[in-house]
Design a protein around this motif. Structure first.
Motif, PDB file in Angstrom:
ATOM      1  N   ALA A 150       0.079   3.886  -2.438  1.00  0.00           N
ATOM      2  CA  ALA A 150      -0.818   4.549  -2.887  1.00  0.00           C
ATOM      3  C   ALA A 150      -0.743   5.940  -2.147  1.00  0.00           C
ATOM      4  CB  ALA A 150      -2.228   3.424  -2.281  1.00  0.00           C
ATOM      5  N   LEU A 151       0.128   4.941  -0.738  1.00  0.00           N
ATOM      6  CA  LEU A 151       0.249   6.302   0.393  1.00  0.00           C
ATOM      7  C   LEU A 151       0.686   7.348  -0.651  1.00  0.00           C
ATOM      8  CD1 LEU A 151       0.194   7.971   2.668  1.00  0.00           C
ATOM      9  CD2 LEU A 151       2.153   6.176   3.537  1.00  0.00           C
ATOM     10  N   THR A 209       0.699  -1.039   0.566  1.00  0.00           N
ATOM     11  CA  THR A 209      -0.239  -0.168   0.087  1.00  0.00           C
ATOM     12  C   THR A 209       0.795   1.321   0.513  1.00  0.00           C
ATOM     13  OG1 THR A 209      -0.376  -0.107   2.310  1.00  0.00           O
ATOM     14  CG2 THR A 209      -2.341  -1.607   0.879  1.00  0.00           C
ATOM     15  N   ASN A 240       1.236   8.572  -3.593  1.00  0.00           N
ATOM     16  CA  ASN A 240       0.091   9.334  -4.323  1.00  0.00           C
ATOM     17  C   ASN A 240      -0.680   9.751  -3.199  1.00  0.00           C
ATOM     18  OD1 ASN A 240       1.706   7.944  -6.746  1.00  0.00           O
ATOM     19  ND2 ASN A 240       0.117   6.189  -6.865  1.00  0.00           N
ATOM     20  N   TYR A 241      -0.897   9.569  -2.412  1.00  0.00           N
ATOM     21  CA  TYR A 241      -2.081  10.260  -2.457  1.00  0.00           C
ATOM     22  C   TYR A 241      -1.220  11.253  -1.587  1.00  0.00           C
ATOM     23  CZ  TYR A 241      -4.992  11.408   1.735  1.00  0.00           C
ATOM     24  OH  TYR A 241      -5.542  12.208   2.561  1.00  0.00           O
ATOM     25  N   LEU A 242      -0.139  11.449  -0.837  1.00  0.00           N
ATOM     26  CA  LEU A 242       0.390  12.664   0.273  1.00  0.00           C
ATOM     27  C   LEU A 242       1.286  13.461  -1.214  1.00  0.00           C
ATOM     28  CD1 LEU A 242       2.458  10.322   2.913  1.00  0.00           C
ATOM     29  CD2 LEU A 242       0.884  12.058   2.902  1.00  0.00           C
ATOM     30  N   ASN A 243       1.842  12.951  -2.270  1.00  0.00           N
ATOM     31  CA  ASN A 243       2.224  14.043  -3.350  1.00  0.00           C
ATOM     32  C   ASN A 243       3.024  14.191  -3.203  1.00  0.00           C
ATOM     33  OD1 ASN A 243      -0.727  14.215  -5.543  1.00  0.00           O
ATOM     34  ND2 ASN A 243      -1.039  15.996  -3.464  1.00  0.00           N
TER      35      ASN A 243
END
Length: 997
Positions: A443-444, A440, A446-449
């Motif tokens: 995904a983390l 995961t 990408n979520y945090l940019n």
């Protein structure tokens, strides 16, 4: 009596087996074990392919397979029996056989510059960070999970905390590299994991001793003993690694052309370092010693390996690292799976506690990092908030922690319940962090940019893609006319080569750029982008190119290992400051010893005992300085030639290239001063470099002949051994420093080669010395020319038309004056305090009339000046780099002289130095072609008639120069509109074809 003896012997033999006896069942078991490991590697290769397609982390998949094999061993037949045998392998064996390889390979392949810059933060997190983390995790076991002293006491809790502090973020680092995270952040994660393996083992041993001492097992633990043990493990181990690395690097430098020996040398010293540290009188941390060895090789040892062997060494280590990594995760998985089957000391409540502990463990890692946050922000590269979160979340637990827990499990001095809890919790954390965090993390991120991808990078990438699509279409159109591809399905070809996918990617990039810029996107302008972003991106790419050129020079034997290490580091330093004006030379200059200390050694060199060492030091140091300076100038000048090839804003590129020119000018000024101050040493250095270049050229030529079958193996090995031996001898050769007399100097001067001694004596008799001060004019264009000069000391600037040619030690001023009408054709002035040898012009012209070979050399060397003086007549010769021009003139041009009314053919073109020609065939549109002196003649099939006595060069092959139309194709900034129009037509055409299909 004899029968009785035989009977006794037989009886004893039945009780005591023969020393040569071998159990056949054990042999079969060994074969099955080898078979299982081979299948394990095959399974790993399959998972590797799955990883490429699904991006699912590799290590968790291997660990899971190992767990399944361990759990299902009863139903796997003899493979299950083999798994059972391996499951009972002592964990120390895993540490001794596999872990040294994994640690050395990781340290050996790190970027030393970034690691060095991050070293304070790495040491904080891997040193006191591990100790603090172990204490926090121990507190969790006792105060939050409520384990009693019967389960584990405080010391045992801290021991288990040490085991769980070792991280193995292989999957996360691979993911971050794939996504484009900064190298600094990757090295912080990887460096912490690299060092905390060894540190975790140190704390593990320490707390384990305390727990045993508290139980009355073993000796007591004193404060002095703790300090001594800590010093021995944390200091002696790394020092041992550095010492072994130093001697290993010296050995590797003496190996020429033997990839096998170099590869084995790195392996042998890796294991010897580990065993000397762990088991010999050092009794220190073998893991830290191996890490230190790997870091030393990363910093200094890589460049000690000969360039021809370096690739082979890295390939072999990558192969072995993959084998060890896969085998360790597979073995540990099987061991843990077996332990789960045979488990009797784990209760249902422990499973709930394990899940709860997973969240506490992440929290403790966060508290550990936050505790050092003020220091982490002060040193190294600053860590952003998103990077902090990923750093905490990406602390996976892996093979070493599991191995340490198994070592606890094997220790019969510890309570059974604690031993089984250690294996249970470590296996649980390895499984959860790899299967949850490892899968995961993307995904983390990408979520945090967290991955910065500025517009400038997207634009540059889009331009590369666009040009590649056009180039791909051109290639397809060219192949369509080839009869060997007449039956090809070109629509299918376009599908197979991914044309449509490239088009979709370009459209996606356009949409992303529009979104970032609020929909305001110009196809060919950089509006909306800050200058700092554009300039920074250009500097970034220029510095990357420079690094590549430095390594290329090293691989081709054009600079030594110390020089390339300093040059690469100077680029790394500049890469950290791409927002500022380039200042590469200052970084290099600050690394050189001052002239004052060198002059001191020049005085000492005359002493009886110290003189030889002083001379060696001066030669080595000035050789290093000269090597760095000339390599930088050469590579920086090559970067300038790539200016038109960079698909970026041309104004920005032009400004950055001006910065490069400024750096080149600084280096050339320093080089001139160096040559003026120490001409005798520079002469020795140039002699050594020339010898090295010739030997390397011979080596490459020999290898090429063997590849083509012109040399058999026996001849190849004999000749190669001879060249390799000369290369080793050359490194230790001591050169004579004495300034040569002009007679000996002239004898070695290239244009005088082959001149009879009596003629050379005539030249020397007419010679005298002249001295010029800085900026003093030596001769001016148009004045009567009476002398030709050879530079004995200093530097001279020759002003040739709008160009300036810099000439140094050994140069002749000027060839072109020898072919003129008695007037100087250029202006020359001293760039520094200069000493020249003056040669009589008439004497040399007389020699030209007597020796055609000497005349040819003068004319060929004059071309460099003539094409600059008469640029409009130089044709494609004016576009060629000087080095390529010289090679072309010497290898693919013939010096010719023709009388009036002769016919001459220029099938591949030529260059007229003296005389005039006209075409024998009249062209109806252009009339009769005429060419006169200092003029390029293009390739023509018809003959020319000589109408004035002709001196020329006739080319044997076409000029190898990038034509202007090809340069314009590279110049995507100025011609992107054309590229975009062609791209648009290709896009519409492919969409139409797709609809038809």
């Amino acid at each position: 009596m004899g029968h009785e003896a035989e009977s006794n012997t037989s009886t004893e033999g039945s009780q005591i087996q023969d020393s040569l006896y071998r159990d056949e069942e054990k042999m079969e078991e060994s074969a099955n074990v080898a078979y299982l490991l081979t299948l394990g590697i095959l399974l790993g290769l399959g998972l590797r392919e799955l990883n490429k397609k699904t991006k699912f982390p590799y290590s968790p998949m291997v660990l899971t397979c190992g767990l399944l094999i361990g759990l299902l061993q009863s139903s796997l037949g003899y493979l299950g029996e083999s798994a059972s045998i391996l499951s009972h392998m002592h964990p120390h064996l895993i540490v001794y056989v596999f872990v040294p390889v994994l640690l050395f390979e990781s340290a050996f392949n790190c970027d030393w510059y970034i690691f060095k810059y991050q070293i304070v933060n790495i040491l904080l997190l891997a040193g006191p960070g591990v100790g603090w983390g172990a204490i926090l995790l121990g507190i969790v076991f006792k105060l939050f999970l409520f384990y009693s002293d019967e389960d584990m006491n405080w010391y045992q809790a801290f021991t288990l905390g040490s085991v769980l502090s070792a991280t193995d973020p292989v999957a996360v680092v691979a993911l971050l590299k794939e996504l484009g995270a900064s190298s600094a952040f990757n090295h912080l994660i990887e460096g912490e994991a690299l060092l905390n393996d060894g540190v975790a083992m140190v704390f593990f041993i320490f707390f384990n001793k305390l727990s045993k001492a508290a139980a009355g097992i073993g000796g007591g633990v004193t404060f002095g003993g703790v300090l001594l043990n800590f010093f021995r493990n944390s200091i002696v181990g790394p020092v041992l690694g550095v010492v072994v690395g130093f001697f290993g690097a010296l050995w590797a430098r003496r190996i020429v052309g033997d990839d096998v020996e170099v590869g084995w040398l790195t392996f042998i010293f890796t294991y010897l370092t580990f065993y000397w540290a762990e088991f010999c009188f050092f009794k220190t941390s073998g893991l830290l010693a191996v890490v230190s060895l790997g870091l030393f090789w990363s910093a200094f040892g890589k460049t000690k390996i000969r360039s021809e062997s370096e690739h082979a060494v890295h390939t072999v280590w990558s192969f072995v690292q993959y084998f060890c990594d896969t085998t360790v995760f597979l073995l540990v998985g099987m061991i843990v799976g077996t332990e789960v089957i045979e488990e009797r000391y784990i209760y249902t409540s422990d499973y709930f506690r394990m899940i709860l502990f997973y969240f506490f463990m992440i929290l403790c890692r966060y508290l550990m990092v936050i505790s050092f946050w003020p220091l982490l922000k002060r040193y190294g590269y600053p860590m952003s908030q998103p990077e902090l979160i990923v750093f905490v979340y990406g602390g996976l637990r892996g093979a070493l922690g599991l191995t340490l827990s198994l070592m606890v499990g094997c220790d019969q001095d510890l309570p059974p319940r604690f031993r089984h809890l250690s294996v249970f919790f470590t296996a649980g954390m390895a499984a959860l962090t790899n299967l949850v965090n490892g899968t995961t993390c993307k995904a983390l991120v990408n979520y945090l940019n967290m991955i910065e991808n500025p517009v400038i990078k997207k634009r540059v990438y889009k331009r590369y893609l666009t040009d590649m699509i056009v180039n791909q279409e051109d290639t397809i159109k060219e192949l369509e006319g080839d009869e060997h591809f007449a039956m090809a399905d070109w629509n299918h070809v376009k599908s197979l080569v991914g044309s449509q996918q490239f088009l979709q990617e370009v459209v996606q990039l356009e949409n992303e750029i529009k979104q970032i810029q609020g929909g305001n996107m110009s196809r060919i302008s950089y509006e909306g982008l800050a200058d700092t972003d554009t300039f920074g991106e250009v500097r970034y790419r220029v510095l990357r190119i420079l690094k590549g050129l430095y390594y290329s020079q090293f691989e081709h034997g054009q600079c030594d290992e110390d020089s390339v290490r300093l040059l690469v580091e100077s680029s790394d330093v500049a890469l950290d400051h791409t927002g500022s004006i380039l200042n590469i030379w200052e970084q290099l200059f600050n690394s050189f010893t001052s002239f004052s200390s060198i002059k001191y050694f020049f005085k000492v060199k005359e002493w009886t005992f110290l003189g030889e060492y002083a001379q060696q030091y001066i030669t080595k140091h000035l050789g290093f300085v000269y090597d760095v300076t000339t390599t930088f100038i050469s590579c920086a000048n090559e970067v300038l030639t790539l200016q038109e090839h960079m698909p970026m804003n041309k104004n920005a590129v032009r400004l950055i290239m001006d910065e490069i020119r400024t750096e080149i000018n600084k280096a050339e000024l320093y080089l001139g001063t160096l040559t003026d101050t120490f001409p005798e040493v520079i002469r020795a250095i140039q002699t050594k470099r020339a010898s090295h270049t010739v030997l390397m050229h011979q080596r490459h030529h020999l290898e090429e002949n063997q590849k083509n079958g012109l040399v058999d193996d026996k001849e190849f090995n004999q000749l190669k051994s001879n060249i390799d031996a000369r290369l080793v001898q050359l490194e230790n050769h001591v050169f004579d420093w004495q300034i040569p007399t002009f007679h000996s100097f002239a004898m070695e001067f290239p244009i005088f080669t082959g001149v009879p001694k009596e003629e050379l004596d005539t030249i020397i008799k007419s010679t005298y010395e002249k001295r010029y001060q800085t900026d003093e004019i030596i001769y001016e264009k148009g004045m009567t020319c009476q002398n030709i000069y050879i530079v004995q000391k200093g530097n001279v600037i020759d002003e040739v038309g709008s160009h300036q040619i810099k000439k140094g030690l050994g140069s002749l001023l000027s060839y072109v004056n020898l072919i003129g009408d008695g007037k100087c054709m250029t202006t020359s002035r001293a760039a520094s305090e200069t000493v020249l040898h003056s040669l009589n012009l008439n004497v040399l012209k007389s020699l030209m009339q007597k020796s055609e070979a000497f005349e040819q050399k003068i004319y060929v060397n004059s071309i460099e000046y003539l094409i600059k003086l008469y640029e409009s007549q130089a044709g494609p010769l004016g576009q060629m780099e000087q080095k390529r021009l010289n090679i072309f003139l010497r290898q693919k041009a013939q010096f010719k002289k023709f009388d009036v009314h002769s016919n001459v053919e220029f099938m591949f073109g030529g260059y007229i130095i003296k005389g005039e020609i006209q075409s024998c065939i009249q062209d109806e549109s252009e009339g009769i072609e005429r060419y006169n002196e200092y003029c390029y003649v293009p390739p023509r099939e018809n003959d020319f008639n000589v109408i004035k006595p002709l001196i020329c060069l006739v080319f044997d092959d076409a000029i190898d120069v990038i034509k202007q139309d090809r340069l314009e194709q590279f110049n995507l900034e100025n011609h992107e509109e054309v590229i975009e129009q062609r791209f648009s037509r290709i896009d519409v055409q492919q969409k139409y074809q797709q609809q038809e299909l």
